[in-house]
Design a protein around this motif. Structure first.
Motif, mmCIF file in Angstrom:
data_model
loop_
_atom_site.group_PDB
_atom_site.id
_atom_site.type_symbol
_atom_site.label_atom_id
_atom_site.label_comp_id
_atom_site.label_asym_id
_atom_site.label_seq_id
_atom_site.Cartn_x
_atom_site.Cartn_y
_atom_site.Cartn_z
ATOM 1 N N LEU A 363 8.732 -15.397 -7.968
ATOM 2 C CA LEU A 363 8.344 -14.076 -7.989
ATOM 3 C C LEU A 363 7.520 -13.633 -6.546
ATOM 4 O O LEU A 363 7.608 -12.487 -6.077
ATOM 5 N N TYR A 364 6.823 -14.622 -6.236
ATOM 6 C CA TYR A 364 6.119 -14.642 -5.018
ATOM 7 C C TYR A 364 7.024 -14.310 -3.674
ATOM 8 O O TYR A 364 6.966 -13.583 -3.010
ATOM 9 N N GLY A 365 7.865 -15.184 -3.909
ATOM 10 C CA GLY A 365 9.114 -15.172 -2.675
ATOM 11 C C GLY A 365 10.100 -13.782 -2.628
ATOM 12 O O GLY A 365 10.200 -13.195 -1.710
ATOM 13 N N VAL A 366 10.183 -13.298 -3.769
ATOM 14 C CA VAL A 366 10.950 -12.106 -3.957
ATOM 15 C C VAL A 366 10.049 -10.999 -3.369
ATOM 16 O O VAL A 366 10.432 -10.019 -2.610
ATOM 17 N N MET A 367 8.723 -10.987 -3.861
ATOM 18 C CA MET A 367 7.934 -9.846 -3.039
ATOM 19 C C MET A 367 7.528 -10.265 -1.530
ATOM 20 O O MET A 367 7.658 -9.028 -0.688
ATOM 21 N N ILE A 368 7.596 -11.209 -0.943
ATOM 22 C CA ILE A 368 7.573 -11.395 0.232
ATOM 23 C C ILE A 368 8.945 -10.843 0.909
ATOM 24 O O ILE A 368 8.721 -10.120 1.982
ATOM 25 N N ALA A 369 10.142 -11.186 0.247
ATOM 26 C CA ALA A 369 11.160 -10.637 0.860
ATOM 27 C C ALA A 369 11.160 -9.237 0.996
ATOM 28 O O ALA A 369 11.543 -8.359 1.663
ATOM 29 N N PHE A 370 10.608 -8.526 -0.323
ATOM 30 C CA PHE A 370 10.619 -7.151 -0.556
ATOM 31 C C PHE A 370 9.697 -6.547 0.884
ATOM 32 O O PHE A 370 10.227 -5.467 1.280
ATOM 33 N N TYR A 371 8.556 -6.868 0.951
ATOM 34 C CA TYR A 371 7.702 -6.589 1.909
ATOM 35 C C TYR A 371 8.492 -6.587 3.440
ATOM 36 O O TYR A 371 8.174 -5.799 4.106
ATOM 37 N N SER A 372 9.195 -7.858 3.513
ATOM 38 C CA SER A 372 9.824 -8.138 4.822
ATOM 39 C C SER A 372 10.940 -7.056 5.248
ATOM 40 O O SER A 372 10.943 -6.669 6.343
ATOM 41 N N PHE A 373 11.788 -6.895 4.343
ATOM 42 C CA PHE A 373 12.931 -6.151 4.466
ATOM 43 C C PHE A 373 13.408 -4.885 3.963
ATOM 44 O O PHE A 373 14.138 -4.029 4.421
ATOM 45 N N VAL A 374 12.423 -4.534 2.751
ATOM 46 C CA VAL A 374 12.885 -3.306 2.121
ATOM 47 C C VAL A 374 11.827 -2.200 2.339
ATOM 48 O O VAL A 374 12.056 -1.039 2.356
ATOM 49 N N LEU A 375 10.665 -2.577 2.400
ATOM 50 C CA LEU A 375 9.541 -1.783 2.067
ATOM 51 C C LEU A 375 9.443 -0.732 3.532
ATOM 52 O O LEU A 375 9.241 0.690 3.233
ATOM 53 N N ILE A 376 10.043 -1.096 4.640
ATOM 54 C CA ILE A 376 9.911 -0.271 5.887
ATOM 55 C C ILE A 376 10.832 0.876 5.561
ATOM 56 O O ILE A 376 10.898 2.059 6.168
ATOM 57 N N HIS A 377 11.997 0.826 4.692
ATOM 58 C CA HIS A 377 13.037 1.827 4.538
ATOM 59 C C HIS A 377 12.543 2.658 3.481
ATOM 60 O O HIS A 377 13.641 3.540 3.308
ATOM 61 N N LEU A 378 11.455 2.611 2.797
ATOM 62 C CA LEU A 378 11.388 3.537 1.558
ATOM 63 C C LEU A 378 10.518 4.885 1.706
ATOM 64 O O LEU A 378 11.083 5.783 1.118
ATOM 65 N N SER A 379 9.928 5.022 2.993
ATOM 66 C CA SER A 379 9.325 6.386 3.282
ATOM 67 C C SER A 379 9.136 6.250 4.794
ATOM 68 O O SER A 379 9.496 5.552 5.725
ATOM 69 N N ASP A 380 8.355 7.322 5.320
ATOM 70 C CA ASP A 380 7.668 7.459 6.467
ATOM 71 C C ASP A 380 6.638 8.339 6.296
ATOM 72 O O ASP A 380 6.113 8.814 5.343
ATOM 73 N N GLY A 381 6.009 8.495 7.525
ATOM 74 C CA GLY A 381 4.637 9.496 7.539
ATOM 75 C C GLY A 381 3.723 9.020 8.576
ATOM 76 O O GLY A 381 4.055 8.039 9.526
ATOM 77 N N PRO A 382 2.611 9.949 8.946
ATOM 78 C CA PRO A 382 1.890 9.627 9.931
ATOM 79 C C PRO A 382 1.249 8.425 10.221
ATOM 80 O O PRO A 382 1.056 7.732 11.171
#
Length: 699
Positions: A363-382
């Motif tokens: 679970l820890y590794g999946v969340m690290i991968a999520f933060y590394s590769f997926v999170l930045i594509h979810l939204s944007d903003g100031p």
């Protein structure tokens, strides 16, 4: 003669008017300066800046949209509302396809202070009441030494400019103009434009190989879950395939049974689950307030007022609640490991730690991968680049420190998942705890002495760190601290290192010793009035958390901080441990309690690791300031809790439980061909508790 007198009077009046020039407030000066600003810098920037100005004169739609999206006149400076976001989406959605540039959104930071000539009293330390309407406005923005106060000498304003102008172009040309305009009014200024606060339409990162692999992995897990569930629901009568146990490990049906499983030991330790759930909810509240403080706030003064109310000490001392997890893990490690050592007479620490690592890492590794590769594509903003993208980059660079569980020491100022420091502490303390359990098992006469020494040494270590660095006794949630906690030494050197967080773990182990000796010596013993005892402990914990209020209403005292650091974790964890022992000895949580607490307790690991990502996403994608209100915050935290447990449930069913099942299958393979004594060693390994579980003792 009369005409001469009149002429002299007129000259005197004119001279007086020339000498008296009314002061302009900083927002008026800034407004007038920005109104006449044309983006400038390199040749391309200068050309596009002139095109923007000409387009604005002719009221071209694209130029007017860019102007309309820019902040115009900052308001609320004196109340602490230092940021004007303008209109981020209007700027970014401006159509400039017919031109050679795209729109760019930037936030400009301006710090100001009056010169000595303009207001000499600004640089004198006084205790004036800024609410007194007769004092100068400069007193309201005077630098305040109280860390709980937000400085008012700062303006952050948004501006929409051509993308051909870099943040360096903007800073060099705009700062020149702003500094010059403010200097005319005898006001000193510094202007900063950080690239993390500049965004263009080109800044959306491309989908990397890691992004594709992550979603392919999730797709494979979903397929395995569907196939495994079907295999479990509709078993075939013929000879079972060797792959079936692996597929059934992903079965929704079997994992649901596992989630809601109860036993006599589950009921006995239901108090641990109760504490974990409460701690998890408070952690959600604390992180929500942390992210709110990191986001520009509409009414900062309301948050400042909370430091003047004793009841809010519970919130501001909220980080102490994490000690609940450590005390529980210490308690269960001692009870479970001691029991297994008595039965097996075997000890293999490297193997135990390795298997524990294997249980935590899926679970820890999946969340690290999520933060590394997926999170930045979810939204944007100031604030997206400053918060979400920065977090993602930290994970891409420092993922190895998390997987090796050294992230609370190595590159601690650039954390991947800010809450992950606890994972490292937990594993380190587990290793130390196992060694202590083995030692006291080998030398039972030293049991109490060794545990007390461990507690005392851990208390003095924390106190020494506070003394050596002249810190407050713990990391306080001042707004200035919460902008980015890892940038503060009291966070990286005091709050997250294992050696400063060990006290509750060792106190929990001592509670395990008391529980074990009580059960062994007096199996029928029960504490009188257990409900009253538990409520007294809860009230005591709340009151003790309020004690931090002392440091908000008094000037910093190193010796007060050292003394508090010496005892505050000890006293709190002692009360938590007392709750655990009383509830376990008396089996206070039975019946429907266990039906509720057991599954929720098993989900707390997923809430802690995965649920907090919702809060980061929410704040990092914000377009406006948030209005701080107790009722609204309560409502938001309820939403955090519901969504946190929903996410934790999904993670449990898809990742956590299936991979734990696979690990058990692997352990059973290892058991093959071994004698009964050797077979019990994997059982001991399985029973070491971690952040999200209360592991039952096999009878």
């Amino acid at each position: 003669m009369q005409s001469v007198t009149v002429l002299v009077s007129i000259l005197a009046i004119v001279s007086a008017e020339l000498e008296y020039q009314p002061q302009r407030w900083v927002t008026r000066i800034l407004h007038d300066t920005l109104e006449s600003y044309v983006p400038d810098g390199g040749p391309t920037c200068k050309r596009d800046g002139q095109a923007y100005r000409e387009g604005l004169k002719d009221l071209k739609l694209w130029a007017t949209q860019m102007y309309d999206a820019s902040a115009k006149f900052p308001t609320g400076i004196l109340s602490g509302k230092s940021v004007d976001f303008g209109d981020y989406d209007e700027c970014m959605e401006t159509n400039t396809n017919s031109l050679d540039f795209k729109p760019q959104y930037c936030i400009v930071n301006i710090r100001f202070s009056p010169s000595v000539k303009l207001y000499p009293n600004y640089y004198k330390t006084t205790q004036l009441n800024i609410l007194n309407s007769s004092i100068s406005a400069w007193e309201a923005v005077k630098l305040n030494p109280n860390p709980a106060k937000v400085q008012r000498n700062e303006i952050n304003t948004a501006i929409c400019i051509p993308s051909s102008c870099t943040h360096s172009d903007l800073q060099s040309t705009l700062s020149q103009k702003i500094i010059s305009a403010f200097n005319e009014e005898e006001i000193n200024t510094t202007v900063t434009v950080d690239s993390l606060f500049c965004t263009t339409q080109h800044d959306k990162p491309p989908k990397t190989l890691g992004f594709i692999i992550f979603w392919c992995f999730i797709l494979v897990i979903v397929v395995f879950t569907i196939v495994g569930t079907l295999q479990d629901l509709y078993p075939k009568e013929e000879t079972e395939s060797k792959c079936k146990p692996i597929l059934v490990a992903f079965s929704i049906q079997s994992n649901l049974k596992k989630l809601f499983y109860n036993s006599t030991k589950t009921a006995e330790f239901a108090g641990c689950n109760f504490l974990k759930i409460i701690a998890c909810l408070v952690v959600l509240l604390g992180h929500r307030l942390m992210y709110i403080s990191a986001q520009p706030i509409y009414n900062t003064n309301k948050i400042e007022e909370t430091f003047e109310m004793m009841i809010y000490g519970v919130v501001h001392n909220g980080p102490l609640v994490v000690d609940i997890f450590l005390a529980i893990c210490g308690f269960l490690t001692f009870v479970n490991m001691y029991s297994e050592l008595v039965k097996t007479k075997q000890f293999n620490m490297p193997l135990i730690i390795f298997w524990r690592w294997c249980r935590l890492i899926p679970l820890y590794g999946v969340m690290i991968a999520f933060y590394s590769f997926v999170l930045i594509h979810l939204s944007d903003g100031p604030l997206w680049k400053h918060m979400a993208v920065k977090e993602s980059e930290n994970c891409q660079q420092n993922w190895w420190t998390n997987l090796l569980f050294v992230n609370n020491y190595v590159n601690a100022d650039q954390p991947c998942m800010i809450q992950s420091w606890y994972m490292a502490c937990d594993l380190h303390l587990c290793a130390v705890g196992i060694l202590i359990v083995y030692f006291v098992w080998k030398f039972p006469k030293c049991e109490k002495f060794v545990l007390i020494i461990a507690i005392v040494v851990s208390c003095f270590i924390s106190a020494y760190v506070v003394y050596d660095h002249k810190f407050y006794p713990t990391f306080f949630g001042f707004i200035s601290n919460l902008k980015y906690p890892p940038s503060h030494e009291d966070f990286t050197l005091l709050y997250i290192p294992t050696h400063t967080r060990a006290t509750p773990y060792f106190v929990g182990m001592f509670a395990g010793h008391i529980y074990r000796t009580t059960r062994a010596g007096k199996p029928d013993f029960r504490f009188p009035y257990p409900t009253l005892c538990l409520w007294t402990i809860v009230v005591g914990c709340v009151l003790w958390m309020m004690s931090v209020f002392y440091f908000f209403v008094h000037e910093y005292s190193m010796w007060a901080s050292v003394l508090y650091a010496l005892v505050f974790r000890l006293i709190y964890s002692a009360m938590i441990s007392a709750f655990i022992v009383v509830s376990a000895v008396n089996t206070c949580f039975t019946g429907s309690w266990t039906l509720i607490l057991a599954p929720l307790g098993r989900l707390t690991y997923g809430v802690y690791i995965g649920g907090l990502s919702i809060q980061l996403f929410y704040v990092a994608s914000a377009r406006t300031q948030i209005y701080f209100n107790q009722l609204l915050i309560s409502w938001v935290v309820i939403g955090d809790s519901v969504f946190g447990f929903i996410i934790a449930f999904i993670l449990y069913m898809l990742i956590e439980s299936p991979f734990e099942n696979l690990l058990k299958i692997f352990i059973n393979k290892i058991k093959g061909g071994k004698n009964k004594t050797e077979e019990r060693m994997p059982n001991a390994i399985e029973m070491i508790p971690h952040a999200g579980h209360t592991i039952e003792i096999n009878s």
